[in-house]
Design a protein around this motif. Sequence first.
Motif, PDB file in Angstrom:
ATOM      1  N   ILE A   1      48.428  83.967  85.390  1.00  0.00           N
ATOM      2  CA  ILE A   1      47.697  84.514  86.539  1.00  0.00           C
ATOM      3  C   ILE A   1      47.163  83.353  87.380  1.00  0.00           C
ATOM      4  CG2 ILE A   1      45.785  85.970  87.309  1.00  0.00           C
ATOM      5  CD1 ILE A   1      45.887  87.385  84.619  1.00  0.00           C
ATOM      6  N   ALA A   2      47.546  83.319  88.654  1.00  0.00           N
ATOM      7  CA  ALA A   2      47.065  82.281  89.574  1.00  0.00           C
ATOM      8  C   ALA A   2      46.484  82.957  90.802  1.00  0.00           C
ATOM      9  CB  ALA A   2      48.199  81.340  89.983  1.00  0.00           C
TER      10      ALA A   2
ATOM     11  N   VAL B   1      60.659  87.090  98.026  1.00  0.00           N
ATOM     12  CA  VAL B   1      61.409  86.299  97.032  1.00  0.00           C
ATOM     13  C   VAL B   1      60.730  86.391  95.667  1.00  0.00           C
ATOM     14  CG1 VAL B   1      62.071  83.956  96.361  1.00  0.00           C
ATOM     15  CG2 VAL B   1      62.369  84.707  98.736  1.00  0.00           C
ATOM     16  N   LEU B   2      59.405  86.254  95.647  1.00  0.00           N
ATOM     17  CA  LEU B   2      58.671  86.334  94.391  1.00  0.00           C
ATOM     18  C   LEU B   2      58.824  87.707  93.748  1.00  0.00           C
ATOM     19  CD1 LEU B   2      55.370  84.489  95.411  1.00  0.00           C
ATOM     20  CD2 LEU B   2      57.242  83.598  94.008  1.00  0.00           C
ATOM     21  N   GLN B   3      58.797  88.757  94.558  1.00  0.00           N
ATOM     22  CA  GLN B   3      58.991  90.101  94.016  1.00  0.00           C
ATOM     23  C   GLN B   3      60.362  90.253  93.373  1.00  0.00           C
ATOM     24  OE1 GLN B   3      57.389  92.166  97.764  1.00  0.00           O
ATOM     25  NE2 GLN B   3      57.118  93.690  96.157  1.00  0.00           N
ATOM     26  N   SER B   4      61.364  89.675  94.012  1.00  0.00           N
ATOM     27  CA  SER B   4      62.719  89.753  93.443  1.00  0.00           C
ATOM     28  C   SER B   4      62.802  89.031  92.110  1.00  0.00           C
ATOM     29  CB  SER B   4      63.735  89.160  94.429  1.00  0.00           C
ATOM     30  OG  SER B   4      63.572  87.745  94.546  1.00  0.00           O
ATOM     31  N   GLU B   5      61.865  88.099  91.884  1.00  0.00           N
ATOM     32  CA  GLU B   5      61.785  87.380  90.608  1.00  0.00           C
ATOM     33  C   GLU B   5      60.808  88.049  89.642  1.00  0.00           C
ATOM     34  OE1 GLU B   5      60.685  83.467  91.811  1.00  0.00           O
ATOM     35  OE2 GLU B   5      62.592  83.048  92.829  1.00  0.00           O
ATOM     36  N   GLU B   6      60.389  89.292  89.975  1.00  0.00           N
ATOM     37  CA  GLU B   6      59.487  90.105  89.134  1.00  0.00           C
ATOM     38  C   GLU B   6      58.061  89.569  89.079  1.00  0.00           C
ATOM     39  OE1 GLU B   6      60.301  93.176  87.772  1.00  0.00           O
ATOM     40  OE2 GLU B   6      61.957  92.780  89.142  1.00  0.00           O
ATOM     41  N   VAL B   7      57.693  88.740  90.052  1.00  0.00           N
ATOM     42  CA  VAL B   7      56.296  88.316  90.150  1.00  0.00           C
ATOM     43  C   VAL B   7      55.505  89.448  90.805  1.00  0.00           C
ATOM     44  CG1 VAL B   7      54.680  86.676  91.201  1.00  0.00           C
ATOM     45  CG2 VAL B   7      56.881  85.874  90.319  1.00  0.00           C
ATOM     46  N   ALA B   8      54.376  89.792  90.222  1.00  0.00           N
ATOM     47  CA  ALA B   8      53.512  90.833  90.777  1.00  0.00           C
ATOM     48  C   ALA B   8      52.424  90.179  91.620  1.00  0.00           C
ATOM     49  CB  ALA B   8      52.885  91.660  89.664  1.00  0.00           C
ATOM     50  N   ILE B   9      52.061  90.821  92.728  1.00  0.00           N
ATOM     51  CA  ILE B   9      51.106  90.240  93.668  1.00  0.00           C
ATOM     52  C   ILE B   9      49.948  91.205  93.898  1.00  0.00           C
ATOM     53  CG2 ILE B   9      50.767  89.389  96.024  1.00  0.00           C
ATOM     54  CD1 ILE B   9      53.769  88.639  96.016  1.00  0.00           C
TER      55      ILE B   9
ATOM     56  N   THR C   1      52.358  76.648  88.526  1.00  0.00           N
ATOM     57  CA  THR C   1      52.533  77.171  87.163  1.00  0.00           C
ATOM     58  C   THR C   1      53.538  78.309  87.070  1.00  0.00           C
ATOM     59  OG1 THR C   1      50.635  78.638  87.525  1.00  0.00           O
ATOM     60  CG2 THR C   1      50.195  76.506  86.496  1.00  0.00           C
ATOM     61  N   ASN C   2      54.255  78.599  88.183  1.00  0.00           N
ATOM     62  CA  ASN C   2      55.209  79.717  88.202  1.00  0.00           C
ATOM     63  C   ASN C   2      54.570  80.993  87.642  1.00  0.00           C
ATOM     64  OD1 ASN C   2      57.492  78.279  89.277  1.00  0.00           O
ATOM     65  ND2 ASN C   2      57.659  77.268  87.276  1.00  0.00           N
ATOM     66  N   PRO C   3      53.523  81.496  88.289  1.00  0.00           N
ATOM     67  CA  PRO C   3      52.768  82.616  87.736  1.00  0.00           C
ATOM     68  C   PRO C   3      53.542  83.926  87.687  1.00  0.00           C
ATOM     69  CG  PRO C   3      52.110  82.184  90.001  1.00  0.00           C
ATOM     70  CD  PRO C   3      53.030  81.076  89.607  1.00  0.00           C
ATOM     71  N   LYS C   4      53.167  84.787  86.738  1.00  0.00           N
ATOM     72  CA  LYS C   4      53.705  86.151  86.681  1.00  0.00           C
ATOM     73  C   LYS C   4      52.908  87.069  87.598  1.00  0.00           C
ATOM     74  CE  LYS C   4      53.026  86.359  82.258  1.00  0.00           C
ATOM     75  NZ  LYS C   4      52.908  86.859  80.863  1.00  0.00           N
ATOM     76  N   ILE C   5      51.640  86.702  87.821  1.00  0.00           N
ATOM     77  CA  ILE C   5      50.759  87.455  88.717  1.00  0.00           C
ATOM     78  C   ILE C   5      50.133  86.472  89.693  1.00  0.00           C
ATOM     79  CG2 ILE C   5      48.656  88.840  88.884  1.00  0.00           C
ATOM     80  CD1 ILE C   5      49.234  89.868  86.061  1.00  0.00           C
ATOM     81  N   LEU C   6      50.274  86.761  90.988  1.00  0.00           N
ATOM     82  CA  LEU C   6      49.701  85.914  92.029  1.00  0.00           C
ATOM     83  C   LEU C   6      48.672  86.736  92.806  1.00  0.00           C
ATOM     84  CD1 LEU C   6      49.723  83.226  93.605  1.00  0.00           C
ATOM     85  CD2 LEU C   6      51.509  84.207  95.069  1.00  0.00           C
TER      86      LEU C   6
END
Length: 515
Positions: A88-89, A192-200, A164-169
Amino acid sequence: MTDNSADTEMLLQVRSIGKNFGGVRALDHVNFDLKSGEVHVLFGENGAGKSTLINILAGAIRPDEGTIELSQKPVSLESVHEARRQGIAAVFQEFSLASELTVEENIFLGSEETTGIVLNKRKMRDTASEIVNRLGFDIPPRAQVSSLSRAQQQMTEIAKAMLTNPKILILDEPTSSLTEREVNQLFELMEVLQSEEVAIIYITHRVAEIRQVGDRVTVLRDGRYIDTVDAKSTSQQELVELMTGRSIGEFFPEVSFKPSDVCLALKNLTTRNKSVIDVSLEVRSGEIVGLAGLVGCGKSEIGRACFGIEPIERGEVEFLGETLNHLDPNSNLKRGLSYVPPDRRREGLLLDRPTRENISLASLDLATMSTKAVLHRSSERVITHNLAERMRVTPLALEKDANTYSGGNQQKILLSKYIARKNKVFILDEPTIGVDVGAKAEVYEFLASLAAEGVAVLLISSELPEILNMSNRVYVIRSGTVQAHFEGQEISEENLLNAFFSESAQGNTIRSATP
């Protein structure tokens, strides 16, 4: 922005989170969840509990009660470092940069790369450049942060979070200082982040952005969970009513413009740093003149030059028909010319001092406040209380430090600071930045009241609806110069946008205002 079906992995679950600060209940059994790859907007008025919730998720503060699960596993986010380790960042609205360090040093601050006990500066420089290039940001990694614009500092914060390549931004008001091009770059990055499964988790007071980037919206009010709704199908009116618990009605007040004598006139004004070049304009009593343009166009520097903050190379500033040969803030305040800066935390308020002192600070020389440098404490309390009540600072506590208030209330305190004086000219630079919809409506009512009282108002704003609805004349600023001038029915979104981006605004001439 993406299609998040019901079977999408639930990445984060917050259940019955509670937090008290002294006797204030900041969060009261709040629920929140986040799916992989979605943009979940957190929406609410200033003081609703949004900042407290994201600070808990970022590890900056600890909850008093409730549970947090990541990927169905309970976690305890006891520090910012632990939250980052868990993926988480956060990028907060108020920056946490070391101004004397470079961009690359800030990106790695607390996470430096080493070879043995020696800093691996080459690796950090290469990695910082990779991150900045990936984000598409125009910031030199070796530049000192203090030399950067506010927009570039915000880019540095985002780059720091991506290390840190976060999973949650978590993005807290990320577009407040960005140009339109930079905003579009940010939105592209989010996709782009969403396509990488990052949640915002996305916090904004700009309702128009919610449909543009959001998938779901969770509304908080007075520290309580109200509802979670679909971002695309929920109307602006519905969101505002959920947020405030009432119908806002007409958001912008009807302004009674009665332009009279010229109070402020600029003639071929050029600043020393050339951020303003040969600008001529007029502001009359009883009107609101808008200065519009993209972030960085030079409109803010015009206001700062009038007040004596930005050095002038040539040209004239006239106040009530008198050419001002010596410009400085103290003299201007005494003349009746006030300037409200855009950054209330850095330039407008003494955050660690009481509300009373902040409001009275610009008026201590008035006879109602002091006699021969002796402050009348009782008068100060009465005057500041009345001013704060006029601006609807709530809950009002004059001896409470300014930093304990929400952003919207801090902005009201900042405005209260100047209205004790009998102002002839009021220059307001981004007066609603970082404040919620309810507080914006109250600021607009205040501007309308100034015009009705015969004050000359210069409104500097990057919020196009603000300019369109609150101004009777508008100057469009582009690359430090006046690109076009509009009045009355000429003030339209099409005309303003055309002037923002075109080399010449066809059909519009820059002319002196007529009463």
